[in-house]
Write a protein that holds these residues in place. Structure first.
Motif, PDB file in Angstrom:
ATOM      1  N   ALA A 141      55.773  81.633  18.392  1.00  0.00           N
ATOM      2  CA  ALA A 141      55.279  82.981  18.202  1.00  0.00           C
ATOM      3  C   ALA A 141      53.745  82.969  17.693  1.00  0.00           C
ATOM      4  CB  ALA A 141      56.324  83.479  17.325  1.00  0.00           C
ATOM      5  N   ASP A 142      53.372  81.795  17.178  1.00  0.00           N
ATOM      6  CA  ASP A 142      52.085  81.829  16.607  1.00  0.00           C
ATOM      7  C   ASP A 142      51.008  81.162  17.354  1.00  0.00           C
ATOM      8  OD1 ASP A 142      53.093  83.254  14.325  1.00  0.00           O
ATOM      9  OD2 ASP A 142      54.257  81.521  13.576  1.00  0.00           O
ATOM     10  N   SER A 143      51.243  80.681  18.194  1.00  0.00           N
ATOM     11  CA  SER A 143      50.228  79.626  19.106  1.00  0.00           C
ATOM     12  C   SER A 143      50.307  79.738  20.596  1.00  0.00           C
ATOM     13  CB  SER A 143      50.484  78.191  18.824  1.00  0.00           C
ATOM     14  OG  SER A 143      49.699  77.540  19.470  1.00  0.00           O
ATOM     15  N   ASN A 144      49.045  79.945  21.169  1.00  0.00           N
ATOM     16  CA  ASN A 144      49.311  80.045  22.442  1.00  0.00           C
ATOM     17  C   ASN A 144      48.191  78.687  22.972  1.00  0.00           C
ATOM     18  OD1 ASN A 144      50.011  80.956  24.955  1.00  0.00           O
ATOM     19  ND2 ASN A 144      47.882  82.041  25.494  1.00  0.00           N
ATOM     20  N   GLU A 145      48.282  77.603  22.273  1.00  0.00           N
ATOM     21  CA  GLU A 145      47.347  76.436  22.480  1.00  0.00           C
ATOM     22  C   GLU A 145      47.700  75.678  23.791  1.00  0.00           C
ATOM     23  OE1 GLU A 145      46.842  72.811  19.924  1.00  0.00           O
ATOM     24  OE2 GLU A 145      45.496  74.266  19.053  1.00  0.00           O
ATOM     25  N   LYS A 146      46.963  75.230  24.425  1.00  0.00           N
ATOM     26  CA  LYS A 146      47.452  74.426  25.457  1.00  0.00           C
ATOM     27  C   LYS A 146      46.633  72.908  25.342  1.00  0.00           C
ATOM     28  CE  LYS A 146      49.543  77.281  27.946  1.00  0.00           C
ATOM     29  NZ  LYS A 146      49.454  78.456  26.996  1.00  0.00           N
ATOM     30  N   SER A 147      47.349  72.058  25.927  1.00  0.00           N
ATOM     31  CA  SER A 147      46.909  70.562  25.729  1.00  0.00           C
ATOM     32  C   SER A 147      46.701  70.009  27.126  1.00  0.00           C
ATOM     33  CB  SER A 147      47.630  69.728  25.045  1.00  0.00           C
ATOM     34  OG  SER A 147      48.076  70.002  23.748  1.00  0.00           O
ATOM     35  N   GLY A 148      45.716  69.247  27.364  1.00  0.00           N
ATOM     36  CA  GLY A 148      45.601  68.677  28.683  1.00  0.00           C
ATOM     37  C   GLY A 148      44.478  67.653  28.717  1.00  0.00           C
ATOM     38  N   ASP A 149      44.153  67.144  29.902  1.00  0.00           N
ATOM     39  CA  ASP A 149      43.291  66.128  29.994  1.00  0.00           C
ATOM     40  C   ASP A 149      41.857  66.289  30.043  1.00  0.00           C
ATOM     41  OD1 ASP A 149      42.601  67.135  32.421  1.00  0.00           O
ATOM     42  OD2 ASP A 149      44.124  66.028  33.533  1.00  0.00           O
ATOM     43  N   LYS A 191      56.149  88.261  27.134  1.00  0.00           N
ATOM     44  CA  LYS A 191      57.020  87.156  26.827  1.00  0.00           C
ATOM     45  C   LYS A 191      57.943  87.480  25.640  1.00  0.00           C
ATOM     46  CE  LYS A 191      56.765  82.090  26.865  1.00  0.00           C
ATOM     47  NZ  LYS A 191      56.161  80.868  27.223  1.00  0.00           N
ATOM     48  N   GLU A 192      59.169  87.532  25.665  1.00  0.00           N
ATOM     49  CA  GLU A 192      60.191  87.783  24.733  1.00  0.00           C
ATOM     50  C   GLU A 192      60.508  86.837  24.001  1.00  0.00           C
ATOM     51  OE1 GLU A 192      64.644  89.853  24.315  1.00  0.00           O
ATOM     52  OE2 GLU A 192      63.489  89.761  26.043  1.00  0.00           O
ATOM     53  N   GLY A 193      60.449  86.908  22.507  1.00  0.00           N
ATOM     54  CA  GLY A 193      60.859  85.739  21.952  1.00  0.00           C
ATOM     55  C   GLY A 193      61.816  86.260  20.711  1.00  0.00           C
ATOM     56  N   GLU A 194      62.193  85.448  19.938  1.00  0.00           N
ATOM     57  CA  GLU A 194      63.020  85.824  18.572  1.00  0.00           C
ATOM     58  C   GLU A 194      62.958  84.905  17.538  1.00  0.00           C
ATOM     59  OE1 GLU A 194      67.362  83.918  19.731  1.00  0.00           O
ATOM     60  OE2 GLU A 194      67.179  86.139  20.124  1.00  0.00           O
ATOM     61  N   THR A 195      62.932  85.493  16.139  1.00  0.00           N
ATOM     62  CA  THR A 195      62.704  84.781  15.101  1.00  0.00           C
ATOM     63  C   THR A 195      63.957  83.926  14.857  1.00  0.00           C
ATOM     64  OG1 THR A 195      63.881  86.427  13.654  1.00  0.00           O
ATOM     65  CG2 THR A 195      61.568  86.400  13.708  1.00  0.00           C
ATOM     66  N   SER A 196      63.573  82.546  14.390  1.00  0.00           N
ATOM     67  CA  SER A 196      64.567  81.603  14.202  1.00  0.00           C
ATOM     68  C   SER A 196      65.213  81.369  12.931  1.00  0.00           C
ATOM     69  CB  SER A 196      63.826  80.038  14.634  1.00  0.00           C
ATOM     70  OG  SER A 196      63.322  80.155  15.863  1.00  0.00           O
ATOM     71  N   PRO A 197      66.461  81.230  12.776  1.00  0.00           N
ATOM     72  CA  PRO A 197      66.948  80.792  11.238  1.00  0.00           C
ATOM     73  C   PRO A 197      66.361  79.407  10.734  1.00  0.00           C
ATOM     74  CG  PRO A 197      68.511  80.226  13.022  1.00  0.00           C
ATOM     75  CD  PRO A 197      67.488  81.061  13.717  1.00  0.00           C
ATOM     76  N   LYS A 199      68.299  87.639  13.684  1.00  0.00           N
ATOM     77  CA  LYS A 199      67.406  87.412  14.566  1.00  0.00           C
ATOM     78  C   LYS A 199      66.701  88.715  14.780  1.00  0.00           C
ATOM     79  CE  LYS A 199      69.590  83.560  16.675  1.00  0.00           C
ATOM     80  NZ  LYS A 199      69.947  82.907  18.109  1.00  0.00           N
ATOM     81  N   THR A 200      65.422  88.656  14.870  1.00  0.00           N
ATOM     82  CA  THR A 200      64.530  89.757  15.112  1.00  0.00           C
ATOM     83  C   THR A 200      63.779  89.583  16.626  1.00  0.00           C
ATOM     84  OG1 THR A 200      64.339  90.064  12.725  1.00  0.00           O
ATOM     85  CG2 THR A 200      62.742  91.204  14.161  1.00  0.00           C
ATOM     86  N   PRO A 201      64.168  90.378  17.434  1.00  0.00           N
ATOM     87  CA  PRO A 201      63.341  90.038  18.749  1.00  0.00           C
ATOM     88  C   PRO A 201      61.982  90.341  18.645  1.00  0.00           C
ATOM     89  CG  PRO A 201      64.752  92.014  18.943  1.00  0.00           C
ATOM     90  CD  PRO A 201      64.883  91.476  17.721  1.00  0.00           C
ATOM     91  N   PHE A 202      61.092  89.956  19.556  1.00  0.00           N
ATOM     92  CA  PHE A 202      59.630  90.412  19.406  1.00  0.00           C
ATOM     93  C   PHE A 202      59.068  89.996  20.713  1.00  0.00           C
ATOM     94  CE2 PHE A 202      59.635  86.141  17.760  1.00  0.00           C
ATOM     95  CZ  PHE A 202      58.784  85.457  18.717  1.00  0.00           C
ATOM     96  N   TYR A 203      58.029  90.850  21.163  1.00  0.00           N
ATOM     97  CA  TYR A 203      57.506  90.692  22.551  1.00  0.00           C
ATOM     98  C   TYR A 203      56.017  90.521  22.513  1.00  0.00           C
ATOM     99  CZ  TYR A 203      62.120  92.755  23.068  1.00  0.00           C
ATOM    100  OH  TYR A 203      63.334  92.972  22.954  1.00  0.00           O
TER     101      TYR A 203
END
Length: 672
Positions: free
Chosen positions: A487-495, A519-525, A224-228
């Motif tokens: 990690a690749d999207s900051n899209e929001k859905s709404g009305d 916002k901390e994340g990590e790569t997924s297997p 796993k690789t963390p990213f910020y």
């Protein structure tokens, strides 16, 4: 005038033919008869390939000296448990008053093989043989199939491919299972503390085992690789807008090794450094650099073939592919759906012309009556032939699985799971007569000096076909209404109200920045296969393709067939080579399965190759099409078995294999 003999694959199918013929039938042991017709049935396979000892008793004992075993002429025998029914069928086939035989076994390669073996063993001569090819068991379809039945000889190529498939599985199974068991069985048994171990090998089975083991090892070896990621929070008329920073050209971080991806840092301190710099800016605001508005369409998915249905049932109901096939076969036999063992996901042009009958019948189901009525009222079915849902070129034996609109009286007797599977098929079918779902999307780009922040908003403007897809068995959930925070999207859905507010934002405006966050994340297997995704991966020659439309575009012959994939998976689980979690349907290898993978990898590695396994299946299709001859195929098969057997006999690698066992064992400490 002689009688016509109708031979079905199962007693239940024979009964449907008897009803459709409307003859005054009398029932006898193993068949029915009227003045003009006789109806009988197989009970699945009545004839099988003989074991090696039928050729010579020396082959009964497993010995390297007798390998490879490749007979010049193959022997067949009646299966002992069904010999009584075989004798009945054989006598009827050869009755002097029977002049026409209607072959009504399942319309596919295996059904063809079942009948041809019976005919071969019964020694049928001088009869007019006609093939009934149907897509459902409704009365109209049965009568159409009989009326349009072609001479059986037109299916000779399909028959040849069926014989070759059986010979291939027989020869690979017998030769390679004996070869590897004799060569490495003691090593494996000793390691597993077993008295003896048989290494069961199959053309498709071993390849599928390889796919699961390779995936497990990818997961095991994954680091796993963390990213910020850096986010800011902006305000506009009481609305909070969250922007995501990306290192685009012009950014002081663009192309630097500090980045994990364009929207994340490898180190938290670098993300904090960026925030500290932005906090030093005066005033604390972001300029709107661009506003992009667009409309997106999402088309109804293609119809179900068996693999797609098995995948969805695994996800929705947590049932195995084997169970899904059992359920849909039941629905087929109750005349509720069309033939299940199909690879096609489209309709034929001939069926499209009559499709209103299927839709009309569905008005009898309360939950979908409004949709069926709306389709009929608007006559949207009249345009279906011009869409991607109808394509004769994408159909080999049968079109997609769809509801017939008949047999609804049987719904009362269905168990809850069968009802859910039926509803799934019905809604997928009705959806294709609706317009696409339409989404409105707004994308914002904001700037703070050299740095850029991005935000996207999406709203469902017109549900289109999605209104049909509100399953009764699921909690109501609007598609795509959750935020996507990967990690690749900051899209929001709404009305629609949210979209109205966003629409007021214009290029050149400035928005006050209220706060920043890391916002901390990590790569997924990679994901483990579940029973449904495994079937899809087999259909796509070892590739697990998530995108539904892409799967349709690259579809090839795959590994195994729609009729056999579930059974292969079941056999691997029964052999204890794979483990299936019944609650989640997740598939993992067992210790024994992984050790057998290593054994095959060190001896006949090509058996683990999905592309090679798929090429064998494609070769069988070429035989069925008449592109290559059975002799050409058999020559290649014989060479493959001879060369691989010779190669293994020359190996001295038991110690190397045992070393690989030692590397694997720690991951299965509880198993030993």
């Amino acid at each position: 005038m002689g009688k016509s003999l109708y031979i079905a694959e199962k007693p239940s199918v024979a009964r449907e033919f008897a009803k459709a013929l409307k003859e005054d039938m009398r029932t006898f042991d193993g068949y029915q008869e009227s003045e003009h017709a006789v109806i009988t049935w197989c009970v699945g396979h009545l004839v099988t390939m003989s074991y090696p000892e039928a050729y010579d008793m020396k082959f009964k004992k497993w010995s390297l000296a007798t390998l490879p075993f490749i007979p010049e002429t193959f022997k067949y025998e009646v299966i002992p448990g069904v010999s009584k029914q075989f004798k009945i069928v054989s006598n009827l086939l050869n009755r002097s008053d029977v002049d026409t035989i209607y072959v009504c076994t399942d319309s596919g390669r295996e059904g063809e093989y079942i009948y041809r073996l019976v005919e071969q063993m019964a020694g049928v001569k001088g009869k007019d043989r006609r093939r009934v090819w149907i897509d459902s068991q409704t009365e109209e379809e049965i009568l159409r199939g009989i009326h349009e039945a072609k001479d059986l000889s037109e299916y000779d190529n399909l028959s040849e491919s069926a014989y070759l498939r059986a010979k291939e599985d027989y020869l690979m199974g017998i030769n390679f299972s004996r070869l590897l068991t004799l060569k490495y069985g003691n090593t494996l048994a000793g390691f597993l503390n077993q008295k003896y171990t048989v290494i069961s090998v199959g053309r498709v089975m071993t390849c599928v085992l390889g796919m699961v083991v390779r995936r497990e090892r990818e997961i095991r070896e994954f680091v796993k690789t963390p990213f910020y990621r850096v986010l800011n929070s902006m305000e506009f008329e009481g609305l909070t807008i969250e922007g995501e920073w990306r290192a685009v050209p012009g950014s002081k971080y663009f192309g630097t090794p500090k980045l994990y991806k364009e929207n994340g840092f490898r180190e938290k301190k670098d993300a904090q450094e960026l925030i500290n710099w932005m906090k030093s800016l005066e005033p604390q605001e972001a300029a709107v650099m661009s506003v992009e508005r667009k409309q997106e369409k999402k088309n109804p998915p293609l119809l179900y073939n068996l693999a797609e249905l098995q995948n969805d049932c695994s996800k929705l109901f947590k049932i195995s592919p084997d169970e899904t096939l059992r359920v849909v076969q039941e629905l087929y036999e109750k005349k509720m759906v069309t033939y299940p063992r199909t690879d096609a996901r489209v309709l034929s042009s001939a069926v499209a012309k009559e499709i209103s009958k299927n839709i009309s019948g569905l008005k009898g189901i309360n939950m979908v009556r409004p949709f069926a009525e709306e389709i009929l009222e608007k006559e949207s079915y009249k345009q279906i032939a011009k869409t991607r849902y109808v394509n004769d070129k994408m159909i080999t034996d049968h079109y997609a699985i769809i509801p017939t609109g008949q047999g609804l009286g049987a719904m009362r007797g269905l168990n809850p799971v069968s009802l859910k599977v039926y509803e799934t098929i019905v809604r997928r079918f009705l959806a294709i007569f609706y317009e696409p779902a339409i989404y409105k999307k707004v994308s914002l780009t904001m700037g703070m000096e050299t740095e850029r922040f991005f935000a996207s908003f999406k709203v469902l403007a017109d549900p289109g076909y999605l209104k049909v897809m509100e399953y009764s068995f699921r909690k109501k959930k609007t598609e795509d209404t959750t935020s996507q925070n990967d990690a690749d999207s900051n899209e929001k859905s709404g009305d629609a109200h949210l979209l109205e507010q966003i629409a007021k934002i214009k290029k050149g405006m400035t928005l006050p920045v209220k706060s920043y966050a890391i916002k901390e994340g990590e790569t997924s297997p990679p994901k483990r296969y579940n029973s449904g995704s495994m079937i899809l991966a087999m259909e796509n020659a070892g590739q697990l393709i998530e995108d539904e439309e892409l799967r349709a575009q690259i579809k090839g012959s795959g590994i195994g067939t729609s009729a056999t994939r579930a059974e292969i998976l079941k056999k691997l689980v029964n052999n204890k080579y794979l483990s299936l979690n019944k609650r989640t349907q997740i598939i993992t290898p067992t210790l024994q399965g992984e050790l057998i993978y290593d054994t095959v990898s060190a001896s006949i590695k090509s058996l683990l190759n999905p592309e090679l396994t798929a090429s064998w299946e494609k070769g069988l299709n070429y035989v069925a099409e008449g592109t290559i001859t059975p002799e050409e195929y058999m020559t290649k098969l014989t060479h493959f078995i001879q060369s691989r057997t010779s190669g293994v006999l020359g190996l001295r690698n038991q110690y190397i294999i045992k070393d690989s066992f030692e590397r694997v064992a720690p991951f299965y400490k509880k198993s030993r």
